[in-house]
Scaffold this active site. Structure first.
Site, PDB file in Angstrom:
ATOM      1  CG  ASP A  87      -1.842   7.529   1.002  1.00 22.24           C
ATOM      2  OD1 ASP A  87      -1.325   8.444   0.895  1.00 22.24           O
ATOM      3  OD2 ASP A  87      -2.352   7.223  -0.050  1.00 22.24           O
ATOM      4  CG  ASP A 115      -1.716   1.191   1.366  1.00 24.62           C
ATOM      5  OD1 ASP A 115      -2.315   1.618   0.168  1.00 24.62           O
ATOM      6  OD2 ASP A 115      -2.405   1.170   2.439  1.00 24.62           O
ATOM      7  CG  ASP A 144      -2.226   2.111   6.592  1.00 25.41           C
ATOM      8  OD1 ASP A 144      -2.475   1.792   5.305  1.00 25.41           O
ATOM      9  OD2 ASP A 144      -2.454   3.064   7.246  1.00 25.41           O
TER      10      ASP A 144
END
Length: 253
Positions: free
Chosen positions: A29, A27, A202
Site C-alpha cells: 500500500d 511494501d 512509504d
C-alpha cells in the site's frame, strides 16, 4: 537516526537501476498500489503482477514483499504467490517453502471488540481483524483521528500489545517482529544472503526496514513526498515505482 528530507536539504535522489547483486523488498500500500479508502479497495493489477514475476526471475528469487497485510492479502493483491513474503509487519513470514507465524496474543480479542465499539458510533471508521493484529482505519472518518489514537494508546498500555501507527490507521499487534526483523531474517539465508538489500516503503511502518537495509549495506527508498526518514533514495509515486521496477527487470547483469 532518520535524516531530514525536507526543505532544509535536497530531496533524496532516485535509486540506481541495478539488478546484479541486489535483493528487493517491497511494501504494497502506497508503494506497489495506491492507497485506497478501504483495505479491500486494493486489488490485483496485470501490470503489477507481470513486473513482480519478471523481477523474481531476474533476481533469482531475491524479491520479497513486506506488508502490514496478511500473507493471504499479499498473494491476492500481488496476483502471484511470491516465494518470499512477510505479512502483519513480519509476524508471519513465508520462505523456503515454509510459513512461520507467531502465536496470537490473547489480548487481541478485547482489542478487536474495543475497536468495533469505537467504529460503531463513528461512520466511516473501519476495523480490520488480521488474526495477529487488529487495525482501526479512519481515512473516511478523519475527524476522529485523535480519539482513535488515544484509544489505541490506552489499550496498548493496558494490554501490552504493540501500537503501530500508519497512514490514517492505528494498529494493535502481537508483540514481536517488525519489518526490519523480517528483512534481516530473509537476508540470513539463500537466495538473499550476500546481496545488497533495497527496501521500498512509504509509511512509518517501513522505517524499521529502511534502517535494517542500511545496517546490512543497502538502503531504503521512500515512496511519496519527502519527509523525515531513514531512507536515502526516493521515488515520487506508485507510477514511478512500477517504471523503476520494470527498468530493473530489464537491466543488464
Amino acid at each position: 537516526m532518520p535524516t531530514q528530507a525536507g526543505n532544509s536539504q535536497p530531496s533524496p535522489p532516485t535509486p540506481p537501476v541495478r539488478a546484479a547483486g541486489v535483493a528487493l523488498f517491497l511494501d504494497i500500500d502506497g508503494v506497489l498500489a495506491p492507497i485506497a479508502a478501504t483495505p479491500e479497495g486494493v486489488g490485483p493489477d496485470p501490470r503489477r503482477t507481470a513486473v513482480l514475476e519478471r523481477l523474481a526471475r531476474k533476481l533469482d528469487g531475491r524479491l520479497a514483499i513486506l506488508s502490514g497485510r496478511t500473507l493471504a492479502e499479499i498473494d491476492r493483491i500481488a496476483g502471484t504467490p511470491l516465494a518470499a513474503a512477510a505479512g502483519v509487519h513480519g509476524l508471519e513470514r513465508r520462505q523456503d517453502g515454509r510459513t512461520l507465524r507467531v502465536a496470537a496474543d490473547p489480548a487481541l480479542g478485547d482489542a478487536v471488540q474495543a475497536f468495533r465499539d469505537f467504529a460503531r458510533d463513528r461512520p466511516g471508521a473501519r476495523v480490520e481483524d488480521k488474526g495477529l493484529a487488529t487495525a482501526l482505519h479512519y481515512r473516511l472518518a478523519p475527524d476522529h483521528a485523535h480519539a482513535a489514537l488515544d484509544l489505541a494508546r490506552d489499550l496498548a498500555d493496558a494490554s501490552g500489545l504493540s501500537l503501530q501507527r500508519g497512514d490514517m490507521v492505528v494498529e494493535l499487534r502481537t508483540p514481536g517482529a517488525d519489518k526490519g526483523a523480517a528483512l534481516t531474517a530473509f537476508m540470513q539465508s539463500p537466495p538473499f544472503a550476500g546481496a545488497v538489500p533495497v527496501m521500498l516503503g512509504d509509511d512509518l511502518t517501513d522505517e524499521d526496514a529502511f534502517r535494517a537495509a542500511a545496517a546490512l549495506g543497502g538502503y531504503g527508498v521512500l515512496v511519496g513526498p519527502a519527509r523525515e526518514t531513514a531512507a536515502t533514495r526516493r521515488l515520487a509515486d506508485q507510477g514511478q515505482v512500477l517504471d523503476w521496477l520494470e527498468a530493473v527487470a530489464e537491466a543488464d547483469g
